[in-house]
Scaffold this motif. Structure first.
Motif, PDB file in Angstrom:
ATOM      1  N   VAL A  72       1.850   9.187  -6.218  1.00  0.00           N
ATOM      2  CA  VAL A  72       2.386  10.551  -6.119  1.00  0.00           C
ATOM      3  C   VAL A  72       3.294  10.848  -7.303  1.00  0.00           C
ATOM      4  O   VAL A  72       3.217  11.935  -7.910  1.00  0.00           O
ATOM      5  CB  VAL A  72       3.153  10.724  -4.792  1.00  0.00           C
ATOM      6  CG1 VAL A  72       3.940  12.046  -4.798  1.00  0.00           C
ATOM      7  CG2 VAL A  72       2.193  10.709  -3.609  1.00  0.00           C
ATOM      8  N   TYR A  73       4.136   9.886  -7.668  1.00  0.00           N
ATOM      9  CA  TYR A  73       5.026  10.102  -8.811  1.00  0.00           C
ATOM     10  C   TYR A  73       4.227  10.306 -10.099  1.00  0.00           C
ATOM     11  O   TYR A  73       4.557  11.186 -10.913  1.00  0.00           O
ATOM     12  CB  TYR A  73       5.983   8.926  -8.981  1.00  0.00           C
ATOM     13  CG  TYR A  73       6.786   9.018 -10.259  1.00  0.00           C
ATOM     14  CD1 TYR A  73       7.809   9.949 -10.385  1.00  0.00           C
ATOM     15  CD2 TYR A  73       6.484   8.209 -11.358  1.00  0.00           C
ATOM     16  CE1 TYR A  73       8.529  10.064 -11.557  1.00  0.00           C
ATOM     17  CE2 TYR A  73       7.201   8.312 -12.534  1.00  0.00           C
ATOM     18  CZ  TYR A  73       8.222   9.242 -12.636  1.00  0.00           C
ATOM     19  OH  TYR A  73       8.918   9.364 -13.804  1.00  0.00           O
ATOM     20  N   LEU A 123       2.873  13.978 -14.337  1.00  0.00           N
ATOM     21  CA  LEU A 123       1.868  14.555 -15.220  1.00  0.00           C
ATOM     22  C   LEU A 123       1.824  16.073 -15.118  1.00  0.00           C
ATOM     23  O   LEU A 123       1.847  16.775 -16.129  1.00  0.00           O
ATOM     24  CB  LEU A 123       0.492  13.969 -14.881  1.00  0.00           C
ATOM     25  CG  LEU A 123      -0.683  14.476 -15.723  1.00  0.00           C
ATOM     26  CD1 LEU A 123      -0.518  14.043 -17.176  1.00  0.00           C
ATOM     27  CD2 LEU A 123      -1.999  13.953 -15.152  1.00  0.00           C
ATOM     28  N   ALA A 124       1.759  16.587 -13.885  1.00  0.00           N
ATOM     29  CA  ALA A 124       1.587  18.033 -13.723  1.00  0.00           C
ATOM     30  C   ALA A 124       2.223  18.602 -12.464  1.00  0.00           C
ATOM     31  O   ALA A 124       2.584  19.775 -12.418  1.00  0.00           O
ATOM     32  CB  ALA A 124       0.090  18.371 -13.719  1.00  0.00           C
ATOM     33  N   GLY A 125       2.368  17.771 -11.424  1.00  0.00           N
ATOM     34  CA  GLY A 125       2.817  18.291 -10.140  1.00  0.00           C
ATOM     35  C   GLY A 125       4.205  18.893 -10.146  1.00  0.00           C
ATOM     36  O   GLY A 125       4.516  19.740  -9.303  1.00  0.00           O
ATOM     37  N   LEU A 150       0.827  -1.211   0.000  1.00  0.00           N
ATOM     38  CA  LEU A 150       0.000   0.000   0.000  1.00  0.00           C
ATOM     39  C   LEU A 150       0.858   1.257   0.000  1.00  0.00           C
ATOM     40  O   LEU A 150       0.576   2.216  -0.729  1.00  0.00           O
ATOM     41  CB  LEU A 150      -0.931  -0.006   1.215  1.00  0.00           C
ATOM     42  CG  LEU A 150      -2.216  -0.812   1.092  1.00  0.00           C
ATOM     43  CD1 LEU A 150      -2.961  -0.812   2.418  1.00  0.00           C
ATOM     44  CD2 LEU A 150      -3.110  -0.236  -0.015  1.00  0.00           C
ATOM     45  N   PHE A 151       1.901   1.265   0.815  1.00  0.00           N
ATOM     46  CA  PHE A 151       2.801   2.420   0.833  1.00  0.00           C
ATOM     47  C   PHE A 151       3.483   2.589  -0.527  1.00  0.00           C
ATOM     48  O   PHE A 151       3.604   3.708  -1.045  1.00  0.00           O
ATOM     49  CB  PHE A 151       3.848   2.275   1.932  1.00  0.00           C
ATOM     50  CG  PHE A 151       3.366   2.674   3.290  1.00  0.00           C
ATOM     51  CD1 PHE A 151       2.810   3.933   3.515  1.00  0.00           C
ATOM     52  CD2 PHE A 151       3.463   1.802   4.356  1.00  0.00           C
ATOM     53  CE1 PHE A 151       2.360   4.304   4.773  1.00  0.00           C
ATOM     54  CE2 PHE A 151       3.018   2.174   5.620  1.00  0.00           C
ATOM     55  CZ  PHE A 151       2.461   3.424   5.830  1.00  0.00           C
ATOM     56  N   ALA A 152       3.932   1.487  -1.123  1.00  0.00           N
ATOM     57  CA  ALA A 152       4.580   1.557  -2.434  1.00  0.00           C
ATOM     58  C   ALA A 152       3.609   2.084  -3.489  1.00  0.00           C
ATOM     59  O   ALA A 152       3.977   2.911  -4.338  1.00  0.00           O
ATOM     60  CB  ALA A 152       5.115   0.191  -2.833  1.00  0.00           C
ATOM     61  N   ALA A 153       2.353   1.624  -3.428  1.00  0.00           N
ATOM     62  CA  ALA A 153       1.351   2.104  -4.383  1.00  0.00           C
ATOM     63  C   ALA A 153       1.124   3.601  -4.220  1.00  0.00           C
ATOM     64  O   ALA A 153       0.965   4.333  -5.205  1.00  0.00           O
ATOM     65  CB  ALA A 153       0.043   1.347  -4.177  1.00  0.00           C
TER      66      ALA A 153
END
Length: 262
Positions: A227-228, A233-235, A219-222
Motif C-alpha cells: 500500500v505504501y 508512487l501515485a496514491g 503477509l500483513f506487513a507485506a
C-alpha cells in the motif's frame, strides 16, 4: 483468508486486541479534539468566521474519543497506555506536519498561513479517517455492538473532509493557492510514511496479542508495504487534490451528541 473484514473481526473478538484498538483510537481522537479547540481559540481576526467550524470539528473529535471509551466500558474493559510507535497524531507532529503543540499552547493569535497549514493537515488526515471508517461501515454498519458507533463516526469524518475541501478552496480563491498546494503535497507525502510505520507497529502488537504465526504477520506487513509503495508512487495525490464537496457547509451547525455512548 486474509481480508480487512476478517482482520477487524479477529481484533473485535479478543478483549485484549479490542482494548488496544479502542485505546489507540480514543487517544488520537481526544488529541485531535484538543488541537482543534486550541486552533479555534487562536484563529486570527481576519479568519474568525472559521472559529465555530473549527470548534465543531474539535467537539466531534472529543465525542469520538468518548465513544471509543464507552465501547470499552460496554465490554467491561479499561483503556491501556498507547505505545508511542502507534501514536499517529504525535508522530505526525514529530515529522513537522500540522501546527506544533508548542505554538498551540501559546496565547499568540495564529496567522492565515497557520490556518492554511492546519486545513491542509486536516484535509490529508481526514481523507485517511474517512476511508478507514467507510471500510468499517461497509462491513460492520449493522454489528450489534459497534455498528451505531461506526455509522456515527463515519458520517462525522465525511463531514470533516467536506469542510476541509470547501475551506481550502475558499482560501485558494482568496490568493493562497500555491501555499495550499505546497502544504498539501508535503502533508500527504509525510502522512503516508507515518501511516505505514504506525500500521506496521499496530500489526506487530496485534500479532503478539493474538498469537499470529510469523507467516501471517509477514503477509500483513507485506500488504502494508505494498500500500505504501502505491501511495508513494501515485496514491498520495488523492489526498492533495481539492474539489467542491457535495456536502456544503458541513460543519455549519452545532456538534451532534452521542447520548447512547457518552
Amino acid at each position: 483468508m486474509l481480508s480487512a473484514k476478517n482482520l477487524f473481526q479477529e481484533i473485535l473478538d479478543d478483549d485484549e486486541s479490542f482494548r488496544l484498538f479502542c485505546s489507540i483510537a480514543a487517544s488520537g481522537e481526544s488529541q485531535g479534539g484538543w488541537e482543534n479547540g486550541r486552533i479555534a481559540a487562536l484563529v486570527p481576526a481576519d479568519a474568525r468566521e472559521l472559529a465555530p467550524k473549527i470548534a465543531r470539528h474539535g467537539a466531534d473529535e472529543d465525542k469520538h474519543g468518548r465513544i471509543f471509551h464507552a465501547l470499552l466500558r460496554k465490554r467491561g474493559l479499561r483503556p491501556v497506555p498507547v505505545p508511542p510507535e502507534t501514536d499517529y497524531t504525535m508522530l505526525l507532529e514529530r515529522h513537522g506536519i500540522g501546527l506544533a503543540h508548542e505554538k498551540l499552547r501559546d496565547d499568540e493569535p495564529l496567522s492565515v498561513r497557520d490556518v492554511v497549514t492546519y486545513l491542509a493537515h486536516s484535509r490529508v488526515t481526514e481523507q485517511r479517517a474517512s476511508e478507514q471508517m467507510r471500510l468499517l461501515r461497509r462491513h460492520f454498519a449493522d454489528h450489534p455492538d459497534i455498528g451505531r458507533a461506526v455509522r456515527m463516526i463515519s458520517n462525522d469524518e465525511d463531514n470533516h473532509l467536506a469542510y476541509c475541501h470547501e475551506e481550502l478552496l475558499r482560501l485558494a480563491y482568496a490568493g493562497h493557492g500555491r501555499a495550499i498546494q505546497r502544504a498539501l503535497r508535503e502533508c500527504a507525502l509525510a502522512e503516508i510514511r507515518v501511516y505505514r510505520d504506525v500500521s506496521l507497529a499496530v500489526m506487530d502488537h496485534m500479532g503478539r496479542i493474538l498469537g499470529w504465526p510469523k507467516a501471517k504477520s509477514a503477509l500483513f506487513a507485506a500488504g502494508i508495504h505494498a500500500v505504501y509503495a502505491y501511495e508513494r508512487l501515485a496514491g498520495w495525490r488523492r489526498m492533495a487534490s481539492l474539489r467542491m464537496p457535495e456536502r456544503r457547509d458541513a460543519l455549519g451547525g452545532p456538534a451532534t451528541t452521542a447520548p447512547e455512548f457518552a
